[in-house]
Design a protein around this motif. Structure first.
Motif, short mmCIF file in Angstrom:
data_model
loop_
_atom_site.label_atom_id
_atom_site.label_comp_id
_atom_site.label_asym_id
_atom_site.label_seq_id
_atom_site.Cartn_x
_atom_site.Cartn_y
_atom_site.Cartn_z
N TYR A 1 0.82 -1.22 0.00
CA TYR A 1 0.00 0.00 0.00
C TYR A 1 0.85 1.26 0.00
O TYR A 1 0.38 2.35 0.30
N GLN B 1 -0.51 4.26 -1.93
CA GLN B 1 -1.84 4.81 -1.62
C GLN B 1 -1.89 5.65 -0.34
O GLN B 1 -2.78 6.48 -0.20
N GLY B 2 -1.00 5.44 0.61
CA GLY B 2 -1.06 6.21 1.84
C GLY B 2 0.05 5.85 2.79
O GLY B 2 0.68 4.79 2.66
N VAL C 1 -7.16 3.93 1.52
CA VAL C 1 -6.00 3.13 1.10
C VAL C 1 -6.46 1.81 0.47
O VAL C 1 -6.20 1.57 -0.72
N THR D 1 -6.63 0.76 -3.81
CA THR D 1 -5.48 -0.01 -4.30
C THR D 1 -5.96 -1.04 -5.31
O THR D 1 -6.64 -2.00 -4.96
#
Length: 296
Positions: free
Chosen positions: A119, A122-123, A138, A142
């Protein structure tokens, strides 16, 4: 007629049916791993297992991908190898101390264990404290194609640069990582064994996450060990049994173990959900399953 212009060797090769192309990459938000345990759930740190590094090499690594280095954690026995590879697939909380410790446990058992931070684009999971925010901002954002390609890149790196044996490849995941284990087993033809710890079988289908784990049960290409809790409020045992039966009807191999009194997260030794007896039994079964299926 419209032709597919994707070049041979694209990260999307072999993912048809699991993804909806194209998949756009983005920069990495996380460039290093979480230090300590996740802040996003209740922790019981005194009971957390801490495995030392005696006899193994363990630490953070940078895994090459098509758009830059992805942070991850690798643990491997000392020696020349090559050692069988286990891809360690995280929960929703990131590659924190629990996931790192699992890698060290596997290395002590003779494996090259690698946990990529799936991840990272994404964050920043190191700063997140709200499970619902993680799920919304998140996890839901994804693409399945992204993390599947990242696992492929991790396996390739482990075989070429981390003393891993690419011909002896297994995967093991927890919670959301358990879902990923089912999907990855349906994707990768040379995977020898897959172990899903309480991975959800259902869930919402979206353009970037088009199929559930249950949807692909009949398509898995590797023997799969499914370890689930009978008291898991979010995953009905009947749903897991249905997935097992669908897989078996298609000639696939799924071994299901249900611990009747165990809740979701029974292996997570840093959380109140931890159940020592069931976690230890599941771990013994997991190691035996890897070896029985050529990952050992």
């Amino acid at each position: 007629m419209q032709h597919d212009e994707r070049p041979t060797g694209s990260p999307l090769d072999g993912l048809e049916g699991l993804i909806t192309p194209p998949v756009s990459r983005r920069g990495f938000v996380m460039t290093s791993l979480i230090g300590g345990l996740t802040l996003a759930t209740t922790r019981v740190e005194a009971q957390a297992i801490r495995t030392d590094s005696e006899g193994i090499e363990a630490g953070e690594v940078a895994i090459p991908t098509g758009d830059g280095p992805m942070p991850g954690y690798r643990a491997v026995p000392r020696g020349e190898g090559p050692f069988p590879i286990v891809l360690v697939i995280e929960e929703i909380f990131g590659v924190h101390d629990y996931i790192k410790d699992i890698c060290r446990r596997l290395a002590k058992a003779g494996y090259c264990a690698v946990a990529p931070e799936l991840y990272a684009r994404q964050g920043d999971l190191a700063t997140m404290t709200d499970v619902q925010v993680i799920l919304r901002d998140v996890i839901a954002k994804t693409p399945d194609a992204q993390w599947i390609a990242d696992l492929d890149a991790t396996a390739a790196w482990a075989a070429s640069a981390a003393r891993g044996d690419g011909k002896r490849l297994g995967a093991m995941g927890w919670c959301r990582g358990g879902r990923a284990t089912w999907l990855y087993a349906a994707h990768r033809a040379d995977l020898k064994a897959a172990i899903a710890w309480y991975g959800p079988l259902g869930g919402e289908r979206t353009p970037i996450q088009p199929r559930t784990a249950g949807d692909v049960a009949a398509e898995i290409k590797a023997p799969l060990l499914a370890l689930y809790g009978g008291q898991d409020a979010g995953i009905p045992v009947a749903a897991v049994e249905e997935a097992r039966d669908r897989a078996r009807a298609a000639g696939r191999s799924v071994e299901l173990v249900v611990y009747p009194e165990a809740p979701h997260g029974f292996h997570a030794d840093y959380r109140p959900s931890y159940r020592k007896a069931q976690a230890e039994d599941g771990w013994s079964r997991a190691l035996a399953f890897l070896k029985a299926n050529g990952v050992g």
